[in-house]
Design a protein around this motif. Structure first.
Motif, PDB file in Angstrom:
ATOM      1  N   UNK A   1     -27.433 -52.599  46.239  1.00 21.58           N
ATOM      2  CA  UNK A   1     -26.034 -52.840  46.877  1.00 21.58           C
ATOM      3  C   UNK A   1     -25.026 -52.755  45.630  1.00 21.58           C
ATOM      4  N   UNK A   2     -25.517 -53.399  44.585  1.00 21.67           N
ATOM      5  CA  UNK A   2     -24.532 -53.735  43.744  1.00 21.67           C
ATOM      6  C   UNK A   2     -24.425 -52.846  42.504  1.00 21.67           C
ATOM      7  N   UNK A   3     -25.444 -51.933  42.564  1.00 19.85           N
ATOM      8  CA  UNK A   3     -25.700 -50.839  41.448  1.00 19.85           C
ATOM      9  C   UNK A   3     -24.233 -50.083  41.287  1.00 19.85           C
ATOM     10  N   UNK A   4     -23.689 -50.044  40.314  1.00 22.82           N
ATOM     11  CA  UNK A   4     -22.533 -49.189  40.191  1.00 22.82           C
ATOM     12  C   UNK A   4     -22.789 -47.693  39.854  1.00 22.82           C
ATOM     13  N   UNK A   5     -21.926 -46.867  40.201  1.00 24.08           N
ATOM     14  CA  UNK A   5     -22.128 -45.308  39.931  1.00 24.08           C
ATOM     15  C   UNK A   5     -21.872 -45.222  38.317  1.00 24.08           C
ATOM     16  N   UNK A   6     -22.588 -44.197  37.662  1.00 29.64           N
ATOM     17  CA  UNK A   6     -22.352 -43.897  36.407  1.00 29.64           C
ATOM     18  C   UNK A   6     -20.761 -43.914  36.008  1.00 29.64           C
ATOM     19  N   UNK A   7     -20.409 -44.539  34.968  1.00 31.07           N
ATOM     20  CA  UNK A   7     -19.016 -44.583  34.571  1.00 31.07           C
ATOM     21  C   UNK A   7     -18.299 -45.770  35.201  1.00 31.07           C
ATOM     22  N   UNK A   8     -19.006 -46.211  36.259  1.00 33.33           N
ATOM     23  CA  UNK A   8     -18.090 -47.427  36.968  1.00 33.33           C
ATOM     24  C   UNK A   8     -18.594 -48.964  36.196  1.00 33.33           C
ATOM     25  N   UNK A   9     -17.932 -49.830  36.438  1.00 32.46           N
ATOM     26  CA  UNK A   9     -17.966 -50.823  36.105  1.00 32.46           C
ATOM     27  C   UNK A   9     -19.215 -51.629  36.689  1.00 32.46           C
ATOM     28  N   UNK A  10     -20.504 -52.171  36.144  1.00 35.54           N
ATOM     29  CA  UNK A  10     -21.450 -52.858  36.698  1.00 35.54           C
ATOM     30  C   UNK A  10     -21.011 -54.621  36.889  1.00 35.54           C
ATOM     31  N   UNK A  11     -21.211 -54.890  37.958  1.00 34.09           N
ATOM     32  CA  UNK A  11     -21.300 -56.375  38.170  1.00 34.09           C
ATOM     33  C   UNK A  11     -22.415 -57.105  37.501  1.00 34.09           C
ATOM     34  N   UNK A  12     -21.972 -58.211  36.971  1.00 34.26           N
ATOM     35  CA  UNK A  12     -23.078 -58.746  36.215  1.00 34.26           C
ATOM     36  C   UNK A  12     -24.573 -58.727  36.572  1.00 34.26           C
ATOM     37  N   UNK A  13     -25.271 -58.652  35.565  1.00 35.62           N
ATOM     38  CA  UNK A  13     -26.552 -58.984  35.277  1.00 35.62           C
ATOM     39  C   UNK A  13     -27.444 -57.750  35.479  1.00 35.62           C
ATOM     40  N   UNK A  14     -27.365 -56.874  36.534  1.00 32.21           N
ATOM     41  CA  UNK A  14     -28.132 -55.807  36.486  1.00 32.21           C
ATOM     42  C   UNK A  14     -27.838 -54.557  35.572  1.00 32.21           C
ATOM     43  N   UNK A  15     -27.899 -54.972  34.182  1.00 32.73           N
ATOM     44  CA  UNK A  15     -27.229 -53.963  33.276  1.00 32.73           C
ATOM     45  C   UNK A  15     -28.009 -52.791  33.121  1.00 32.73           C
ATOM     46  N   UNK A  16     -29.200 -52.792  33.560  1.00 31.47           N
ATOM     47  CA  UNK A  16     -30.036 -51.588  33.340  1.00 31.47           C
ATOM     48  C   UNK A  16     -29.641 -50.407  34.752  1.00 31.47           C
ATOM     49  N   UNK A  17     -28.810 -51.036  35.508  1.00 38.13           N
ATOM     50  CA  UNK A  17     -28.487 -50.356  36.782  1.00 38.13           C
ATOM     51  C   UNK A  17     -29.736 -49.664  37.499  1.00 38.13           C
ATOM     52  N   UNK A  18     -30.716 -50.376  37.776  1.00 37.10           N
ATOM     53  CA  UNK A  18     -32.261 -50.049  38.012  1.00 37.10           C
ATOM     54  C   UNK A  18     -32.096 -50.447  39.477  1.00 37.10           C
ATOM     55  N   UNK A  19     -32.684 -49.441  40.345  1.00 35.20           N
ATOM     56  CA  UNK A  19     -32.809 -49.859  41.876  1.00 35.20           C
ATOM     57  C   UNK A  19     -34.186 -49.508  42.388  1.00 35.20           C
ATOM     58  N   UNK A  20     -34.698 -50.128  43.328  1.00 37.14           N
ATOM     59  CA  UNK A  20     -36.021 -49.839  43.635  1.00 37.14           C
ATOM     60  C   UNK A  20     -36.342 -50.362  44.876  1.00 37.14           C
ATOM     61  N   UNK A  21     -36.768 -49.591  46.093  1.00 35.96           N
ATOM     62  CA  UNK A  21     -36.933 -50.103  47.482  1.00 35.96           C
ATOM     63  C   UNK A  21     -37.698 -51.510  47.284  1.00 35.96           C
ATOM     64  N   UNK A  22     -38.813 -51.456  46.508  1.00 38.79           N
ATOM     65  CA  UNK A  22     -39.624 -52.612  46.600  1.00 38.79           C
ATOM     66  C   UNK A  22     -38.705 -53.883  46.211  1.00 38.79           C
ATOM     67  N   UNK A  23     -37.793 -53.700  45.349  1.00 36.77           N
ATOM     68  CA  UNK A  23     -37.143 -54.599  44.672  1.00 36.77           C
ATOM     69  C   UNK A  23     -36.162 -55.200  45.583  1.00 36.77           C
ATOM     70  N   UNK A  24     -35.597 -54.402  46.559  1.00 34.11           N
ATOM     71  CA  UNK A  24     -34.569 -54.865  47.434  1.00 34.11           C
ATOM     72  C   UNK A  24     -35.302 -55.715  48.620  1.00 34.11           C
ATOM     73  N   UNK A  25     -36.758 -55.197  48.732  1.00 30.97           N
ATOM     74  CA  UNK A  25     -37.345 -56.010  49.729  1.00 30.97           C
ATOM     75  C   UNK A  25     -37.515 -57.496  49.315  1.00 30.97           C
ATOM     76  N   UNK A  26     -38.003 -57.627  48.036  1.00 31.39           N
ATOM     77  CA  UNK A  26     -38.134 -58.811  47.431  1.00 31.39           C
ATOM     78  C   UNK A  26     -37.282 -59.598  47.377  1.00 31.39           C
ATOM     79  N   UNK A  27     -35.808 -59.239  47.406  1.00 31.45           N
ATOM     80  CA  UNK A  27     -34.491 -59.883  47.260  1.00 31.45           C
ATOM     81  C   UNK A  27     -34.247 -60.155  48.606  1.00 31.45           C
ATOM     82  N   UNK A  28     -34.512 -59.312  49.710  1.00 27.35           N
ATOM     83  CA  UNK A  28     -33.995 -59.850  50.807  1.00 27.35           C
ATOM     84  C   UNK A  28     -34.941 -60.774  51.793  1.00 27.35           C
ATOM     85  N   UNK A  29     -36.083 -61.009  51.141  1.00 33.32           N
ATOM     86  CA  UNK A  29     -36.978 -61.977  51.541  1.00 33.32           C
ATOM     87  C   UNK A  29     -36.587 -63.186  50.848  1.00 33.32           C
TER      88      UNK A  29
END
Lengths: 334, 638, 285
Positions: free
Chosen positions: B532-560
């Protein structure tokens, strides 16, 4: 007197032009920057807290207006000149939204004091020693001084300053190496404070002086060794005028004039030396502020320091120029 | 008047004027008498790592970007909040109940949280601290966007009530088992504002909060108008603060001095004018250990440094087409020689980590140790063969490598080696790296790699302008260049301020993983990694996910994680394991090591500091607010 | 020209010493073309080795052989200094000749601009350049920026010489012969000011190299390029002074001081050559 008035007027016009040109250069150089001050502030502010996109958009609009960036460059320039007249450089990023000029004014007295003292010392000691060396060309001591001057004068400021820290702060720790005054006095018009400031200024001022003396020494020596061959000096010697009087009133007085001109010319360079010195001694002046501002991407403060430096140096030159006719009758007669 | 007289006169007047203007700025409190001296046996002098404050007289650190300093003693000694968590063992476990009497209490679905507050706690001006202050802190910041905690409060909190003076009841907008972490200090947290001071202000954001009124055991004694030092004095009623539970802080005065230059920190300590140094260069630390018999670091000998729960890494901009294939990212990892990285950055004093978890605090017991078997057995398919890329002997080999230089001080036991140098890292395997790149469509022309689109594999690695991260970045780019990738290191002055949030980089040195250190929970950094927090290219990324990486499994872990109780150790470790394994498979960042800070302290005037070997009760890195607990354990030396 | 050079070497000790110093350093810098190592690479040698048989100038904490590192550094620094000197010489010659020869309002305008440039403190302006360009600030851009500020003092000198030439017989003859002002300035006057140009080149190099060192020590240049200044930046970064790797700082400082002394002596002796009065004194007249 009338001649002096026109002379002063001419110099004043020149002063205004210098300030105008210098500040304009600073403005255009800083506005070539690809880093927008607005985005820098947003980055810094939003880095400490997670902002919603709407909040960021609002902040961006407010900042753009605050910095006056919502108009074309030439209008920004005229606004800059208008604001310059009242010393308004916009809000700083280092202490947002505190005006940049306030930060500059906090730092200015320290640089001003350090610069004034060390420049006067350097100039006086260098010229007197150089004058003597030029007159008494056979003195061993003064010859040795000359060689020392040639060797020390090209050492970068930074090295000399840091050597002072190591020698007087480490090997033989007798003098304070950071800050402007001691922690157990308050900044106020008290003898304790003044003494403390002087105590803390010894090393920074000494390092500036050591590097600076050589130039004056060599310059003065060369000038004097030319002057001593002039007829009037020979006449004075033959006429039995006391040597001291010859050195100081006949020879040095004449050599002082070009040295005063050089002083005006080198003030800018001395200023750059001060920046380094302040950095090494964590001295709370303009140099430290400028370095912090650049490292933190604070364009308003960077521009403010640059403009104030231009104004200060140009004004100092102006004052030296005004003194000129007083030491040199020839200029006065012009 | 003759000319000389005139000259002398004008010069004298000029000099006086100069002196006058200089001091015109210096008379704020001319009436106050000079301060007393600070007797060395009553004064602790600490190095504040920040540059001198740019807004020295501003203490309102709830406003972002106003230049008020935090780690000048303000957040360590004066402010307070509900809980603290220590990156090391802690005095009595790593969790501290500060203003709260016990842990948070959530309802069953994590939509409400109740906190019970300590009674009899006094603000430094004698007013009692109550639930109204907590409520005010939350509501004021929600009402004033642009304050430090405005956005997180506004996002999470529906309402806040105070059933009585010592109870706070939060209603949340959505289930959140990590809500309490806003009020939990790792190095900093949401500090409680004094309601009775701030409510008198028309504009809380413009208020300078000078002098600060706090809940900590110290108050402001004096400060340098130029921001170079801050002096704090122990309150007479220190026993009316939460910290009294852990004892009386020993020093009467604590001075925080800003000393930006590393060498001068060393000099001041050797001269006895500094008791704690925040950070030195590796060389500086080795020199200090040699020159000052009473000075030491976290470890008694090599590698000295305190491992912070921060993970320096290579960050790929995964929105860049160059780095979207995990085979390419893995290939770049396999081109690196861990021993060389350790030597190049820390002169061997690095604690390496092959996984996306800082090898510090309790993590080595929770994660690194137990995961060794998984890592040793981990298989990677290069397209041509299956390899086992993990080398468990790296820590041992580094210890052997530095032993000739540092001799006795290098640990020999396996456990100590793992704590000091790390367990293992990935083997440098250029053949396997090549196979992975070929599998991803790359070709080799001469000794240079060409991407699938025919362009040379060429990028810049942005790195810090100084310090160990600079050296690490320079070395990594160099290793890649030797392996046929046209990588060059470029130093940039403020990578976290510009390049990382704006995505203005291809690859960068930095970190996007920071953990609690003393707790296996990963919410501290991981929550912000949600797609949800990954910014579009060129937009400002909010803190910490600087690699702008997303993955469905990752979202699952975070939601749990968001609905798992923070104190449920095993469940959190299980989530952490899932995360680590996903990161190993995907390699969106190349984890390298913990951020080892060469903090040092001198026992000439004070003893009782924490040590790595005997008593690791607190982090000695003193810009952390948690470092305040050290003060209760100190005793004057001699 | 060659004869002058030979005489200077033979009869002027200062010139001889200066020439030897500068030549040795130029040769040292030239060695970098034959360097076996890449100066941007780190950890190619054992770190922190004091000067000795294997590493003449020791190695630094970044594992670089200081001999080759400094060779590159001095090459870049000398090229930088020369670039600044050349560009600013061109400006000062153009301004000085034009102001001196044309006189009148051209002179007044040019000298007015000249005085403005003298009074602007260049250091903050250069820092602004870094602030804007950051790591895009390469040696040439910096040299160009510095050259834009490094001409006014010398332009004034050249003007004063040209002022004198204007009333000389050969100038009048050239004017009557129908030579264009451009041609007169370049063909008739330029040779007369060349000695000054040479002397000021040395002084200008000392000035620009000193400024580069100052900027670099603060980290305000491209620190990825080895120069004398960035060498000191990295030494400082690795606490070289307090750690005891003294050769990392001392050797570059000694060489740069020798270079400055060399350039200074060249400038002084050239000045003497230009100003016959002091030359007479030396000969004992």
């Amino acid at each position: 007197m009338k001649a002096y008035f026109f002379f002063a007027l001419k110099r004043l016009i020149q002063l205004i032009c210098v300030i105008f040109a210098g500040c304009s250069i600073a403005f255009f150089v800083s506005h070539l920057s690809p880093i927008s001050p607005v985005e820098s502030i947003i980055g810094r502010v939003s880095g400490q807290s997670s902002y919603s996109p709407e909040a960021i958009e609002n902040l961006r609009a407010a900042l753009t207006e605050m910095f006056g960036l919502d108009v074309p460059l030439h209008e920004q320039y005229f606004n800059f000149l208008r604001r310059l007249a009242v010393g308004d450089f916009g809000p700083s990023l280092l202490a947002f939204p505190r005006p940049a000029i306030e930060l500059v004014m906090l730092a200015l007295p320290w640089t001003f004091g350090l610069l004034t003292v060390s420049t006067l010392l350097t100039w006086l000691i260098g010229n007197v020693a150089g004058g003597l060396a030029g007159y008494y060309q056979n003195s061993r001591l003064l010859k040795a001084l000359g060689i020392l001057a040639i060797a020390i004068q090209p050492i970068p400021y930074y090295i000399v300053a840091f050597m002072m820290v190591i020698i007087f702060g480490f090997f033989w720790p007798v003098l304070p190496i950071s800050g402007g005054f001691a922690m157990n006095v308050r900044q106020a018009w008290t003898p304790e404070f003044v003494l403390s400031v002087l105590h803390y200024a010894i090393l920074p001022a000494a390092s500036l002086t050591i590097v600076g003396i050589g130039t004056w020494f060599l310059g003065m020596r060369a000038l004097v060794s030319n002057i001593v061959t002039e007829d009037y000096v020979t006449f004075a010697e033959l006429g039995g005028v006391k040597r001291n009087r010859i050195v100081f009133s006949y020879v040095m007085r004449n050599a002082m004039v070009p040295q005063l001109t050089s002083l005006a010319m080198t003030l800018g360079a001395i200023f750059s030396g001060t920046i380094i010195t302040e950095q090494v001694f964590s001295y709370p002046g303009l140099g430290s502020l400028l370095v912090t501002a650049v490292n933190r991407g604070d364009s308003a403060t960077t521009l403010a320091v640059s403009c104030i430096a231009v104004i200060a140096v140009a004004s100092a030159i102006f004052i030296i120029d005004l003194l000129h006719p007083l030491v040199d009758p020839r200029v006065r007669a012009e | 008047m003759d000319r000389r007289g005139f000259l002398l006169g004008t010069t004298a007047i000029g000099a006086l004027l100069a002196a006058g203007t200089s001091l015109a700025f210096a008379q704020d409190d001319a009436a106050t008498p000079p301060l007393t001296d600070f007797p060395r046996n009553e004064t602790l002098i600490i190095n504040n790592p920040e540059n001198p404050s740019t807004n020295p007289s501003n203490f309102n650190m709830w406003v972002a970007g106003n230049g008020s300093s935090w780690s000048n003693g303000l957040h360590q000694l004066v402010l307070d909040t509900l809980w603290f968590i220590d990156p090391d063992n802690g005095l009595d476990g790593s969790m501290y109940n500060e203003l709260a009497t016990g842990p948070w209490e959530y309802n069953a679905d994590f939509t409400e949280m109740v906190v019970k507050l300590r009674q009899g706690i006094m603000w430094s001006d004698g007013v009692e601290f109550t639930a109204a202050d907590v409520k005010y802190t939350v509501e004021t910041q929600i009402a004033n966007p642009g304050m430090v905690w405005s956005a997180p409060f506004a996002d999470a909190i529906e309402s806040v009530d105070t059933p009585d003076d010592y109870t706070v009841h939060f209603k949340l907008k959505k289930p959140n088992a990590r809500f309490h972490s806003l009020f939990t200090v790792r190095w900093n947290g949401a500090w409680i504002m004094p309601k009775h001071i701030f409510e008198q202000q028309a504009d809380v954001k413009a208020f300078d909060f000078n002098p600060p009124v706090g809940l900590g055991p110290y108050t402001l004694n004096s400060f340098d108008p130029n921001g170079g030092w801050y002096i704090w004095e122990k309150r007479a009623d220190w026993d009316k603060t939460a910290m009294a539970e852990w004892g009386e802080p020993a020093p009467k005065f604590v001075i925080y001095r800003s000393i930006p230059n590393n060498d001068k920190r060393l000099i001041e300590m050797v001269n006895g004018d500094l008791d704690m140094i925040h950070d030195l260069s590796p060389e500086g630390m080795f020199a200090l250990a040699n020159q000052d018999p009473t000075a030491r670091g976290w470890f008694p000998g090599f590698p000295y440094a305190h491992p912070d729960p921060t993970l320096p890494m290579v960050i790929f901009n995964t929105q860049n087409p160059m780095f979207q294939d995990n085979r390419v990212r893995w290939a770049l990892a396999l081109m690196l020689d861990p021993l060389e990285m350790s030597m190049a950055s820390y002169r061997g004093a690095a604690t390496l980590s092959a996984i996306a978890m800082p090898p510090t605090g309790t993590h080595t017991d929770d994660y690194h140790g137990p995961l060794q078997d998984y890592l040793i057995g981990y298989e990677l398919n290069t397209g041509k063969q299956t390899i086992k890329p993990y080398d468990p002997t790296v820590g041992q080999r580094i210890a052997d490598m530095v032993r000739p230089q540092f001799g006795e001080s290098v640990p020999t036991e396996e456990a100590a080696i793992h704590k000091s140098f790390g367990f293992g890292w990935w083997k440098q395997d250029l053949a396997a790296a090549g196979e992975l790149l070929e599998a991803a469509g790359f070709t080799k022309q001469g000794d240079q790699w060409i991407m699938a689109d025919g362009q040379p594999f060429k990028f810049t690695l942005k790195t810090f302008p100084d310090g160990v991260i600079n050296r690490l970045g320079t070395d990594i780019a160099q290793q890649w260049a030797r392996a046929g990738v046209q990588a060059t290191a470029e130093t940039v002055p403020d990578i976290f301020g510009n390049e990382l949030p704006l995505g203005d980089y291809e690859a960068a040195m930095g970190w996007s993983i920071e953990t609690w250190g003393g707790n296996p929970d990963l919410s501290f950094f991981l929550d912000s990694w949600h797609s949800d927090y990954v910014a579009e290219p060129g937009e400002r990324q909010t803190a910490r996910n600087w690699q702008r990486w997303s993955n469905p499994k990752l979202d699952e872990i975070i939601e749990t994680m968001r609905v798992t109780e923070f104190t449920d150790h095993d469940a959190n470790v299980a989530l952490g394991n899932d995360f680590i394994k996903l990161m190993v498979d995907e390699m969106p960042v190349i984890p390298v090591m913990s951020f080892n800070v060469f903090s040092a302290y001198d026992t000439r005037y004070w003893t009782g500091f924490p040590t790595a070997e005997a008593n690791p009760y607190a982090n000695i890195v003193n810009n952390w607010a948690n470092s305040k607990y050290i003060l209760t354990q100190l005793k004057p030396a001699g | 020209m060659f004869a002058v050079f030979r005489d200077l070497i033979r009869y002027n000790v200062e010139f001889a010493i200066g020439a030897v110093l500068v030549t040795v350093i130029v040769i040292f810098a030239g060695l970098s073309f034959f360097s076996p190592v890449d100066p941007t690479q780190i950890y190619l040698a054992i770190p922190d080795q004091p000067p000795g048989a294997q590493y003449w100038f020791g190695t630094n904490s970044r594992g670089q052989d200081m001999f080759w590192q400094l060779s590159f550094a001095f090459r870049n620094t000398l090229i930088f200094g020369l670039t600044v000197a050349l560009i600013s010489r061109v400006i000062s010659i153009v301004v000085g000749l034009a102001a001196g020869y044309m006189g009148g309002w051209v002179d007044r305008v040019l000298m007015f601009i000249n005085d403005i440039f003298v009074a602007i403190p260049i250091f903050p302006i250069l820092i602004l350049f870094y602030f804007v360009l950051r790591s895009n600030l390469n040696g040439f851009t910096l040299a160009l920026a510095m050259a834009c500020f490094g001409w006014p003092y010398d332009a004034r000198l050249i003007r004063s010489v040209t002022l004198g030439l204007r009333h000389r017989e050969f100038t009048r003859q050239a004017v009557f012969a129908g030579m264009s002002p451009m041609k007169i300035m370049l063909e008739e006057h330029l040779p007369y000011v060349m000695p000054i140009v040479f002397a000021t080149t040395m002084a200008n190099m000392i000035w620009s190299i000193g400024l580069e060192v100052t900027l670099a020590v603060l980290g305000f240049t491209n620190i990825n390029i080895p120069t004398v200044g960035t060498t000191l930046y990295w030494a400082n970064n690795h606490s070289a002074m307090v750690v005891g790797t003294w050769w990392w700082i001392l050797i570059p400082v000694i060489i740069v001081v020798l270079l400055f002394i060399g350039l200074f002596l060249l400038a002084v002796s050239l000045n003497e050559y230009i100003d016959p009065r002091s030359r007479l004194r030396r000969m004992g007249a």
